[in-house]
Design a protein around this motif. Structure first.
Motif, PDB file in Angstrom:
ATOM      1  N   PHE A 345       0.594  -0.970  -0.132  1.00  0.00           N
ATOM      2  CA  PHE A 345       0.173  -0.218  -0.411  1.00  0.00           C
ATOM      3  C   PHE A 345       0.850   1.123   0.056  1.00  0.00           C
ATOM      4  N   GLY A 346       2.196   1.364   1.112  1.00  0.00           N
ATOM      5  CA  GLY A 346       2.916   2.474   0.834  1.00  0.00           C
ATOM      6  C   GLY A 346       3.612   2.999  -0.044  1.00  0.00           C
ATOM      7  N   ALA A 347       3.736   1.289  -0.868  1.00  0.00           N
ATOM      8  CA  ALA A 347       4.601   2.524  -1.431  1.00  0.00           C
ATOM      9  C   ALA A 347       4.044   1.977  -3.368  1.00  0.00           C
ATOM     10  N   GLY A 348       2.743   2.019  -3.715  1.00  0.00           N
ATOM     11  CA  GLY A 348       1.693   1.861  -3.916  1.00  0.00           C
ATOM     12  C   GLY A 348       1.334   0.682  -5.295  1.00  0.00           C
ATOM     13  N   PHE A 349       2.321  -0.526  -5.141  1.00  0.00           N
ATOM     14  CA  PHE A 349       2.377  -2.113  -5.729  1.00  0.00           C
ATOM     15  C   PHE A 349       1.191  -2.292  -5.677  1.00  0.00           C
ATOM     16  N   THR A 350       0.086  -3.226  -6.745  1.00  0.00           N
ATOM     17  CA  THR A 350      -0.576  -4.119  -6.506  1.00  0.00           C
ATOM     18  C   THR A 350       0.322  -5.633  -5.618  1.00  0.00           C
ATOM     19  N   SER A 351       1.299  -5.542  -7.209  1.00  0.00           N
ATOM     20  CA  SER A 351       1.214  -6.970  -6.210  1.00  0.00           C
ATOM     21  C   SER A 351       2.947  -6.437  -5.894  1.00  0.00           C
ATOM     22  N   ALA A 352       4.033  -7.775  -5.059  1.00  0.00           N
ATOM     23  CA  ALA A 352       5.568  -7.516  -4.611  1.00  0.00           C
ATOM     24  C   ALA A 352       5.669  -8.589  -3.955  1.00  0.00           C
ATOM     25  N   CYS A 353       6.645  -9.214  -3.928  1.00  0.00           N
ATOM     26  CA  CYS A 353       6.898  -9.688  -3.373  1.00  0.00           C
ATOM     27  C   CYS A 353       8.016  -8.883  -2.316  1.00  0.00           C
ATOM     28  N   VAL A 354       7.355  -8.446  -0.815  1.00  0.00           N
ATOM     29  CA  VAL A 354       7.970  -7.939   0.234  1.00  0.00           C
ATOM     30  C   VAL A 354       9.309  -8.353   1.318  1.00  0.00           C
ATOM     31  N   ASP A 356      11.326  -7.502   4.327  1.00  0.00           N
ATOM     32  CA  ASP A 356      11.307  -6.333   5.153  1.00  0.00           C
ATOM     33  C   ASP A 356      12.738  -6.554   6.186  1.00  0.00           C
ATOM     34  N   ILE A 357      13.496  -5.878   6.215  1.00  0.00           N
ATOM     35  CA  ILE A 357      15.047  -6.654   7.004  1.00  0.00           C
ATOM     36  C   ILE A 357      14.571  -5.022   8.037  1.00  0.00           C
ATOM     37  N   GLY A 358      14.216  -5.671   8.874  1.00  0.00           N
ATOM     38  CA  GLY A 358      14.139  -4.736  10.513  1.00  0.00           C
ATOM     39  C   GLY A 358      15.523  -5.154  11.499  1.00  0.00           C
ATOM     40  N   ALA A 359      14.977  -4.727  12.642  1.00  0.00           N
ATOM     41  CA  ALA A 359      15.977  -4.600  13.670  1.00  0.00           C
ATOM     42  C   ALA A 359      17.109  -5.996  14.243  1.00  0.00           C
ATOM     43  N   GLN A 360      15.812  -7.011  14.210  1.00  0.00           N
ATOM     44  CA  GLN A 360      15.929  -8.351  14.930  1.00  0.00           C
ATOM     45  C   GLN A 360      14.773  -9.513  13.986  1.00  0.00           C
ATOM     46  N   LYS A 361      14.308  -9.379  13.159  1.00  0.00           N
ATOM     47  CA  LYS A 361      13.470 -10.044  12.439  1.00  0.00           C
ATOM     48  C   LYS A 361      13.534 -10.027  10.859  1.00  0.00           C
ATOM     49  N   THR A 362      13.419 -10.599   9.997  1.00  0.00           N
ATOM     50  CA  THR A 362      13.230 -10.388   8.178  1.00  0.00           C
ATOM     51  C   THR A 362      12.347 -11.446   7.925  1.00  0.00           C
ATOM     52  N   SER A 363      11.431 -10.424   7.437  1.00  0.00           N
ATOM     53  CA  SER A 363       9.972 -10.867   6.884  1.00  0.00           C
ATOM     54  C   SER A 363      10.297 -10.780   5.988  1.00  0.00           C
ATOM     55  N   ILE A 364       9.616 -11.712   4.472  1.00  0.00           N
ATOM     56  CA  ILE A 364       9.408 -12.648   3.793  1.00  0.00           C
ATOM     57  C   ILE A 364       8.000 -12.772   2.754  1.00  0.00           C
ATOM     58  N   CYS A 365       6.993 -12.035   1.991  1.00  0.00           N
ATOM     59  CA  CYS A 365       6.007 -12.533   2.148  1.00  0.00           C
ATOM     60  C   CYS A 365       5.764 -11.701   0.557  1.00  0.00           C
ATOM     61  N   CYS A 366       4.891 -12.610  -0.304  1.00  0.00           N
ATOM     62  CA  CYS A 366       4.757 -12.544  -1.808  1.00  0.00           C
ATOM     63  C   CYS A 366       3.107 -11.463  -1.220  1.00  0.00           C
ATOM     64  N   VAL A 367       2.314 -10.213  -2.264  1.00  0.00           N
ATOM     65  CA  VAL A 367       1.496 -10.419  -2.144  1.00  0.00           C
ATOM     66  C   VAL A 367       0.935  -9.856  -3.281  1.00  0.00           C
ATOM     67  N   GLU A 368      -0.322  -9.973  -3.175  1.00  0.00           N
ATOM     68  CA  GLU A 368      -0.856 -10.605  -4.888  1.00  0.00           C
ATOM     69  C   GLU A 368      -2.861  -9.302  -4.557  1.00  0.00           C
ATOM     70  N   GLU A 369      -2.298  -8.411  -5.735  1.00  0.00           N
ATOM     71  CA  GLU A 369      -4.094  -8.372  -5.419  1.00  0.00           C
ATOM     72  C   GLU A 369      -3.915  -7.899  -4.395  1.00  0.00           C
ATOM     73  N   GLY A 370      -3.760  -7.410  -3.310  1.00  0.00           N
ATOM     74  CA  GLY A 370      -3.738  -6.580  -2.373  1.00  0.00           C
ATOM     75  C   GLY A 370      -4.296  -7.977  -1.482  1.00  0.00           C
ATOM     76  N   MET A 371      -3.387  -8.964  -1.220  1.00  0.00           N
ATOM     77  CA  MET A 371      -3.420  -9.778  -0.273  1.00  0.00           C
ATOM     78  C   MET A 371      -2.584 -11.146  -0.045  1.00  0.00           C
ATOM     79  N   CYS A 372      -2.073 -10.797   1.425  1.00  0.00           N
ATOM     80  CA  CYS A 372      -0.891 -11.609   1.675  1.00  0.00           C
ATOM     81  C   CYS A 372      -0.780 -13.601   0.743  1.00  0.00           C
ATOM     82  N   ILE A 373      -0.247 -13.645   0.541  1.00  0.00           N
ATOM     83  CA  ILE A 373      -0.619 -15.712  -0.340  1.00  0.00           C
ATOM     84  C   ILE A 373       0.488 -15.995   0.955  1.00  0.00           C
TER      85      ILE A 373
END
Ligand code: ATP
Length: 713
Positions: A345-354, A356-373
């Motif tokens: 939403f923040g980037a304005g993409f409809t689908s992407a493989c996000v 997120d590398i934070g301070a203590q955790k890294t999460s990965i998730c593919c999003v398609e048409e406004g839903m996390c797969i």
């Protein structure tokens, strides 16, 4: 009478009748309904559901209001035309009426994104959030560095307790891993025709050995740190940035608590769930009062709240947070959004493989048409803080002049973070012996200026995300599930926290081998402290059984260059494949998953996530692989995107043209993309059905989540 036995005969057989021959009840007995013809619409229609009913009522009220506004605008337009005062038509007035809403969209919506290190909070109408450390300092007998016998990073000592040479301070296994990484980098740089001096390392070590700090008296230091002054009487607790700035030697002492750890609730440092959530609420409350300037808690009832949760969230955490926001903060409405979805939403993409590398955790998730797969969700327990610690370790190994550095001390932690941010790079061209300096500022002491040389440490520390065994992973799952129980299904008692096939596959690869005891398989959890560095796990090609028990064919291939990355269609099995599947590690049971540390190389984890999102569809695979978006503070290391691209190209040469790592558009700081997306979500009017209102929450409680979440709750 024939057939009738006498009382005596019955008594002899032990079958004497004791009743009076009457029916048990005079009520007519109704035969059971024939299920074939049975029908009810109980709980089958939307209007029987409070959540839907309230939603419809709200929509109706809005429509009535809009219609009234419309009529009023038309009436006014007519009057004005009649008076001949303006040429403007009614439509223009209507537009005016619509364009000047009473208040700015989102100005009554508070958006909260809590991380392991930072809290991001703001009104949905704000352009950017306020960022503050997610920490609270509480009055205590000792501070956190005094509480730990060992410094951080932990050093090995001689048997008599005396100091050991820096090269041996972290154990032979860690040293050989570091030396191997260093040698690999040299080879890689030579391949890329980069010039490097053969004795660079020795130069660095010799320089660092010799250097002594320069003392600068406090009044001569123009950049001296501002320490938090304690009021009289000293407060019970201090929150956010001032908490990090309480001197370690303060009187009385304060101890720092970070309620979120590795993206989960911190069950290691707290002794009760109540204390943990109390600290979360104190930090958030303080932020709303002091950062958003909403000082009167009574006014909060007019505000709504969007709360960001992890993609692979714990249900009990969400329930507890909802209760806190509804009961304690008394917000009018609350809704949740998952991190990766918010990032798109923040980037304005409809689908992407996000990613997120934070301070203590890294999460990965593919999003398609406004839903996390769901099956593409991955959560790994490392991030920027591991890079910081490893950088310090590598520098100490190479005779860092400030040998006493201890990341349990606040000033040292802040110093190390700053050094990492300024020096670390993934750009190979920047790897050469260089001189750096820093000022060590400790409360109540003169400033010391150190100079030191660094060589490949600046590159190898952030490289750790691709070789996470170099990180200290020894206590990341300590305390997990000790304070907050796993959520279970109310009917069958089975664990019902969300899971994903991609995470399952990674856990399977990480799981220690199953041993047979008494004919039953048992999970053997090794003493991770004793074996800090495990060999790199091969990427498994195995049948993955997801939690619902559906066998799923894994499509993530081996990371070798021979694999062109084409997803394999599931279901085809050769005898060799069957034998391999029989030998391949089986996914651990749900109960055992909390005992396995999800620490896996980032590039392979991304490919695993994408493979599960694409599910053998090559086009989708190409779409996701060409739309990887990296967010979170950990991705800010310079040259990170290019480096990740190269790693992925090496693993999937067949896709090398498509692989593309994107940055959030409009120069948006990758650390705030998730918050920004959540704020956009909070401003959506009419299309957001996931608001939980006060009335329905009071009546239905957390059960409402099942109706209100866009994802399967
Ligand atoms: N310029 C930079 N270069 C390298 N690392 C950076 C930079 N700026 C911030 N970081 C790192 O980013 C991390 C913080 O990122 P972020 O705020 O996204 O994490 P978080 O949301 O608090 O944590 P988590 O996602 O693990 O719950 C810290 O480890 C910090 O050192």
């Amino acid at each position: 009478m024939v057939g009738k036995k006498s009382g005596k005969a019955l008594r002899d057989e032990g079958l004497e009748r004791t009743d009076n021959n009457m029916e048990l009840s005079s009520w007519p007995q109704i035969p059971a309904i024939n299920q074939k013809n049975y029908y009810t619409d109980y709980l089958k229609r939307d209007d029987q559901n409070l959540a839907f009913r309230l939603q419809n009522e709200e929509a109706r009220t809005k429509m009535t209001k809009k219609a009234k506004d419309h009529d009023r605008a038309l009436a006014m337009a007519k009057t004005e035309t009649a008076e001949g005062e303006g040429e403007a038509d009614g439509d223009a007035h209507m537009e005016d009426a619509e364009e000047t809403p009473a208040e700015m969209a989102g100005s009554k919506v508070i958006v909260i994104h809590m991380g392991s290190q930072n809290l991001r909070i703001g009104l949905a109408s704000d352009a950017l959030p306020k960022t503050l450390p997610m920490v609270i300092a509480r009055k205590a007998a000792t501070n956190e560095s005094e509480d730990h016998d060992e410094p951080k990073p932990k050093r090995v000592k001689h048997d008599d307790g005396s100091e050991i040479e820096p090269e041996k301070a972290f154990g032979s296994e860690w040293s050989s891993h570091f030396n191997r990484m260093s040698a690999d980098l040299k080879v890689h740089m030579r391949q890329n025709k980069r010039r490097m001096l053969p004795n660079s390392k020795e130069m660095v070590v010799n320089y660092n050995r010799r250097t002594v700090p320069e003392v600068i008296s406090e009044h001569n230091d123009p950049m001296r740190a501002e320490w938090t002054e304690l009021s009289n009487p000293p407060p019970e607790y201090i929150v956010g940035q001032p908490a990090l700035r309480v001197p370690d030697s303060s009187k009385p002492r304060y101890k720092l608590y970070w309620p979120i750890r590795n993206g989960w609730c911190n069950e290691k440092d707290y002794t009760s769930k109540r204390a943990l959530f109390l600290d979360i609420s104190l930090i958030v409350e303080d932020a709303i009062k002091n950062q958003l300037r909403l000082t009167s808690k009574k006014d909060w009832t007019q505000y709504s709240c969007v709360f960001v949760i992890p993609d692979l969230y714990d249900k009990s955490y969400v329930t507890q947070v909802l209760d806190m926001l509804m009961r304690e903060f008394a917000f009018a409405r609350v809704c949740f959004i998952q991190e990766s979805l918010a990032a798109t939403f923040g980037a304005g993409f409809t689908s992407a493989c996000v990613v997120d590398i934070g301070a203590q955790k890294t999460s990965i998730c593919c999003v398609e048409e406004g839903m996390c797969i769901e099956n593409s969700r991955v959560n790994l327990k490392f991030g920027g803080q591991d890079v910081t610690e490893t950088f310090v370790k590598m520098m100490l190994h190479d005779h860092f002049p400030y040998a006493d550095i201890n990341l349990w001390r606040r000033h040292d932690f802040l110093l190390a973070e700053e050094l990492k941010k300024n020096i670390c790079t993934m750009n190979e061209a920047s790897v050469s012996p260089q001189v750096f300096d820093f000022h060590l500022r400790v409360a109540g002491q003169d400033t010391r200026k150190y100079t030191f040389k660094a060589f490949d440490e600046v590159h190898l520390a952030p490289m750790g995300v691709f070789e996470p065994d170099i990180f200290d992973n020894s206590d990341k799952i300590t305390g997990r599930r000790t304070l907050i129980d796993r959520s279970v299904d109310i009917y069958d008692g089975s664990p019902n926290d969300p899971t994903s096939a991609a995470q399952s596959e990674i856990l399977t690869a990480m799981a220690p081998p199953l041993s047979k005891t008494n004919g039953e398989s048992q999970l053997v959890v090794p003493d991770v402290q004793a074996t800090p560095s495990r060999p790199q796990h091969p990427h498994v090609l195995s049948k993955v059984q997801d939690l619902e028990g559906t066998p799923r064919s894994s499509v993530a291939g081996s990371p070798g260059p021979e694999n062109t990355g084409t997803p394999q269609a599931g279901g085809t099995s050769t005898p060799a494949a069957t034998a391999a599947a029989a030998q391949a590690p089986r996914p651990p049971a749900v109960e055992d998953r909390d005992d396995i540390m999800p620490v896996f190389s980032l590039d392979n984890a991304i490919l695993t996530s994408i493979a599960h999102a694409a599910r053998s569809d090559e086009k989708k695979m190409r779409d996701f692989i060409g739309g990887i978006m990296v967010v979170g503070g950990g991705s800010l290391t310079s040259g990170f995107h290019l480096f990740l691209e190269e790693r992925l190209q090496a693993l999937r040469p067949g896709f090398s043209k498509e692989i593309m790592i994107g940055t959030p558009p409009r120069d948006l700081d990758p650390q705030v993309v998730v918050w920004k997306g959540a704020s956009i979500f909070g401003k959506l009017s009419g299309t957001n059905d996931s608001w939980i209102g006060r009335l329905e929450y009071d009546r239905l409680g957390p059960r409402l989540m099942a109706y209100k979440c866009m994802w399967a709750y």
